[in-house]
Scaffold this motif. Structure first.
Motif, PDB file in Angstrom:
ATOM      1  N   UNK A 236      30.967  58.606  55.685  1.00 46.83           N
ATOM      2  CA  UNK A 236      30.684  59.973  56.116  1.00 46.83           C
ATOM      3  C   UNK A 236      29.251  60.300  55.694  1.00 46.83           C
ATOM      4  N   UNK A 237      28.317  59.942  56.551  1.00 48.59           N
ATOM      5  CA  UNK A 237      26.907  59.987  56.178  1.00 48.59           C
ATOM      6  C   UNK A 237      26.419  61.416  55.990  1.00 48.59           C
TER       7      UNK A 237
ATOM      8  N   UNK B  67      19.066  51.740  58.257  1.00 53.16           N
ATOM      9  CA  UNK B  67      19.447  51.028  57.037  1.00 53.16           C
ATOM     10  C   UNK B  67      19.772  49.566  57.347  1.00 53.16           C
ATOM     11  N   UNK B  68      20.479  49.340  58.422  1.00 56.72           N
ATOM     12  CA  UNK B  68      20.778  47.958  58.818  1.00 56.72           C
ATOM     13  C   UNK B  68      19.500  47.193  59.126  1.00 56.72           C
TER      14      UNK B  68
ATOM     15  N   UNK C 161      24.700  57.952  63.219  1.00 53.38           N
ATOM     16  CA  UNK C 161      25.015  56.565  62.900  1.00 53.38           C
ATOM     17  C   UNK C 161      25.146  56.457  61.389  1.00 53.38           C
ATOM     18  N   UNK C 162      26.355  56.244  60.910  1.00 52.28           N
ATOM     19  CA  UNK C 162      26.586  56.114  59.472  1.00 52.28           C
ATOM     20  C   UNK C 162      26.170  54.724  59.008  1.00 52.28           C
TER      21      UNK C 162
ATOM     22  N   UNK D  11      18.365  60.624  55.893  1.00 49.70           N
ATOM     23  CA  UNK D  11      17.663  59.768  56.859  1.00 49.70           C
ATOM     24  C   UNK D  11      17.787  60.165  58.318  1.00 49.70           C
ATOM     25  N   UNK D  12      18.388  61.328  58.633  1.00 51.40           N
ATOM     26  CA  UNK D  12      18.482  61.717  60.025  1.00 51.40           C
ATOM     27  C   UNK D  12      19.600  61.011  60.771  1.00 51.40           C
ATOM     28  N   UNK D  13      19.687  61.307  62.054  1.00 49.68           N
ATOM     29  CA  UNK D  13      20.850  60.889  62.844  1.00 49.68           C
ATOM     30  C   UNK D  13      20.967  59.368  62.989  1.00 49.68           C
ATOM     31  N   UNK D  14      19.859  58.649  62.895  1.00 49.89           N
ATOM     32  CA  UNK D  14      19.886  57.196  63.082  1.00 49.89           C
ATOM     33  C   UNK D  14      19.821  56.452  61.752  1.00 49.89           C
TER      34      UNK D  14
END
Length: 828
Positions: A362-363, A647-648, A379-380, A639-642
């Motif tokens: 749950x980012x 992170x990946x 995007x979590x 970090x915003x929506x993406x």
């Protein structure tokens, strides 16, 4: 940005004397046609977000919207989604004004899409103390870095034909008693620190607006501060835009107009409008002052293209920007790798990964308060790594949940808002994608008015993802009825617990029910609120929320489960995070600890797997007591929506982490400046010039991670430094460096100035400039910077002027305030 876009936006910024003169002629003609009542009305908000239209002069309504990471528009609802960029601290961590400019271009695009003319951003107050609760919304502890990033941001937004309001002018550096606090700031500190980023942005980007703060400075509230607004901002710096109040900051008709305040927000009840017209007629206010304010509002309207006969500054906006792609790029460029032992990152190809932490699922992508926007997708970290890693190589465990309080209803809820009048008749409805109702001004469902609205019911279903006792609660003030699965748990009045007029926005939800539910089985939920808005409110807002918390498993059990999961993987990645009850507008922090049992979680996982990577999801500094016990620490801000995709990108090595610290990270016990709570209404800035790294160096204390620090996936050798003073007081600096690692990389070259001879008291060294270097493996490159004259000036309190301090200085270049690789003496 293409060369065509750059040429177009550079032309828009310069704008041309002829175009300016033509607009001014239209403005003057429109002003002459207005009577006193119309002029006074134009300076007062007609509602929460807009100024009134004046059809008699061809003026359409000016629309404002909160930022700074997105453009929410006039609706506070997930029904009206916005691109959500990373937090301002993240943007500053890129140390890249050009990237900030690109972010601004995107936000202008978003604003135009939503019919917004003015963005209420950027926030350029400084990180005076790490306890500031809203620091995620500001850039840095350093005025040079803040000014540079803010200049890029403002230039980008306005290149799209949308105005900005640089805020909060000035010294709004904490949240405690923010409406009433009198910040006592020494004159040198005010000039050299707190005013400095505003000055840099006003002179470097020509913003079309500034927002004055709630607080007072040295005895005068900022909305009435004639000296700082009229003499400094407008007089010394040549600012020609509007000065809008922070919402509900304007308190005195005469004091505000004489202090240089142009627009009092929100409306319709303000100290301007009819009250201002009356003050003119009674001889308490000169009409010339009203005319000056109206002229500035009309100038803004002309610039954004809503005044007939005036050509807007930007006729053709820049080329469209992909919001998701830019959000992802900014995020990965902002991530700061502060520790990386034994090559823990990037992850080994084909290795197994245990992802641990509630924040991974749950980012938390943005901070709380007026900076909130509602992205269409998030995007979590779990989503991002699942997509990036080979199937079967990723496992997940919740570990310790940072949330210690209920949160606004989210996953699993399907809700709508039903409005009824006093007789119980349905008069309107609207979908409610989340559990939050926040209807401001005229933003009501079709057919609903404040006069006929009696109750709002949030109603729908909740499908649990876990079995057990679920907690439900209420955020807001007034009469509520809460029903879950056919049982009414609360039917009473919830009363305010604090004096802040925004308490209903920022106060914690109150638990009111606990219901035993089964995973996957939907239940009916309902929260009905009786709307009672006093007639004397400065703005009409219907705001409340249904809150929820999932069953709380035993923390020790969850931590043990996480350790077992970590033990079986090649790498353990632990996500730790703050919550919106830790970092938000409306309150300051009382400590820098991670909430909940997250420190215990990290220690347990690190004991189980020595190859543990900790990802820190916070907007501003937190204490990391286990940092020497883990292999790597990566800071991702909000970090915003993406964020999960970015992170990946970084963990897998597809991109290197590009960020450097915009603020010192250390323990609260060692932090030199910690006071944010006023005494007797006053908060003395007794530290003077010494905040952030300046104060850490003066105190001789070692932080966990210093200002400017950040690692990449390659290494750099600093090979040459040349500094050449010029006749105008500037200094040209050239730094040669070489990429000594095995992959391409980006280095942020930081240049500091240290006085080496006698003179007035000054910090040991200050950031004077920075630049980015790009090079492939083994390649050499050179960056050239011009250090401004101001780097060698101090504010002379007796002369009330800037004084150039001649003498000896040391110019250093390096990777942080403490990692200085090369030095060169100069005389200026």
């Amino acid at each position: 940005m293409t060369e065509t876009d750059k040429a177009r936006t550079d032309g828009a910024r310069a704008d041309g004397a002829g175009a300016d003169a033509a607009r001014e002629a239209v403005v003057d003609a429109a002003l002459r046609r207005l009577g006193l009542d119309a002029k006074a009305r134009l300076l007062a908000g007609q509602d929460v977000w807009t100024l009134p239209a004046l059809p008699e002069i061809g003026l359409r309504s000016l629309v404002m919207s909160d930022g700074p990471i997105g453009v929410r528009g006039v609706r506070w609802s997930a029904d009206d989604p916005s691109v959500a960029l990373p937090s301002p601290t993240a943007l500053a961590a890129t140390w890249d004004p050009a990237l900030a400019r690109r972010a601004g271009v995107l936000l202008a695009q978003e604003a135009r899409r939503k019919g917004v003319h003015v963005l209420l951003a950027p926030t350029v107050n400084l990180h005076r103390s790490p306890l500031g609760g809203r620091h995620f919304e500001a850039y840095s502890e350093d005025p040079c870095l803040t000014g540079a990033i803010g200049t890029g941001y403002v230039t980008g937004v306005q290149s799209g034909g949308v105005g900005t309001t640089v805020k909060h002018f000035v010294a709004n550096d904490a949240e405690t008693d923010r409406f009433t606090v009198d910040n006592l700031v020494p004159e040198r500190a005010l000039r050299e620190l707190y005013l400095a980023p505003f000055e840099a942005i006003v002179t470097g980007a020509r913003p079309w607006g500034v927002m004055t703060a709630y607080n007072a400075v040295n005895g005068t509230t900022m909305t009435e501060h004639h000296h700082l607004v009229n003499e400094v901002l407008r007089g010394e710096w040549g600012f020609d835009g509007i000065n809008v109040s922070d919402w509900m900051a304007a308190r005195d008709t005469v004091g505000d107009i004489e202090g240089g305040l142009d627009v009092a927000m929100p409306g319709p009840r303000t100290v301007y409008g009819a009250a201002l017209a009356r003050a003119v007629r009674e001889g308490r206010v000169a009409e010339a002052g009203v005319d000056a304010a109206v002229r500035r509002v009309l100038r803004l309207a002309a610039r954004v293209g809503i005044l007939d006969g005036a050509e807007s500054v930007v006729a053709e906006p820049p080329t469209s920007v992909d919001g998701g792609e830019l959000a992802r790029e900014i995020a990965r460029r902002s991530f700061v790798l502060v520790r990386n032992e034994r090559g823990a990152l990037p992850l080994q190809e084909g290795g197994t990964v245990a992802l641990i932490g509630a924040a991974a699922r749950d980012a938390r992508v943005l901070g709380g308060g007026s900076a909130t926007v509602f992205p269409a997708r998030i995007v979590s970290p779990l989503d991002g790594l699942t997509a990036a890693l080979p199937e079967g190589t990723l496992s997940y465990a919740v570990g310790a949940d940072p949330a210690t309080e209920l949160a606004v209803a989210g996953p699993g809820f399907t809700l709508r808002a039903v409005c009824r009048d006093g007789a119980g008749t349905v008069i309107g409805a609207r979908s409610a994608p989340g559990g939050l109702i926040q209807w401001m001004g005229t933003d009501l469902p079709e057919g609903v008015t404040h006069e006929n609205l009696h109750t709002v019911e949030l109603t729908g279903t909740f499908t649990p993802r876990e079995s057990g006792p679920h907690a439900f609660g209420i955020k807001g003030m007034g009469a509520f009825t809460l029903t879950v699965d056919g049982t009414t748990y609360f039917d009473d009045v919830q009363r305010p617990g604090e004096d802040d007029p925004f308490g209903a926005f920022f106060a914690a939800p109150v638990p009111r029910a606990e219901a035993e539910l089964t995973a996957g089985e939907p239940v009916e939920v309902s929260l009905t609120h009786v709307v009672q808005l006093p007639d004397d409110l400065p703005m009409r807002v219907v705001t409340f929320a249904l809150a929820h918390a999932e069953p709380q498993r035993d923390a020790d059990e969850l931590i043990a489960e996480a350790a077992r999961t970590a033990r079986g993987a090649d790498t353990a990645v632990v996500m730790v995070a703050t919550t919106d009850r830790v970092e938000s507008e409306g309150f300051d922090r009382t400590d820098l600890r991670l909430p909940g049992r997250q420190d215990d979680l990290v220690r347990a996982v690190a004991a189980a797997n020595p190859n543990t990577v900790v990802v820190v999801n916070s907007g501003s500094p937190v204490e990391l007591p286990w940092r020497e016990d883990v292999a790597a620490v990566l800071l991702t801000w909000f970090p915003g929506q993406e964020g999960g995709a970015a992170l990946a990108d970084v963990l897998t090595g597809a991109h290197e982490p590009g960020g450097r610290l915009p603020t010192t990270w250390g323990s609260l016990a060692d932090a030199p400046v910690t006071r944010v709570v006023p005494a007797d209404g006053q908060l003395p800035y007794t530290e003077g010039l010494f905040i952030g790294y300046r104060a850490w160096e003066r105190a001789g204390r070692t932080p966990a991670y210093p200002f400017g620090h950040g690692l990449g996936y390659t290494d750099w050798a600093y090979e040459s430094l040349a500094a050449a003073p010029r006749a105008d007081g500037t200094v040209t600096v050239r730094v040669g460096l070489r990429n000594t690692g095995g992959r391409p990389g980006r280095e942020v070259v930081q240049v500091y100035v240290a006085p080496a001879g006698p003179g007035p008291e000054r910090p040991a060294r200050v950031l004077a400039g920075f630049a980015s270097a790009l090079a492939g493996p083994g390649e050499s490159t050179e960056v050239t910077l011009t250090l401004p004259r101001r780097a060698f000036e101090v504010w002379d309190e007796k002369a009330k002027a800037w004084a150039f301090v001649k003498g000896s200085y040391e110019i250093t270049a390096g990777r942080s305030i403490v990692d200085r690789r090369l030095a060169a003496p100069i005389n200026v």
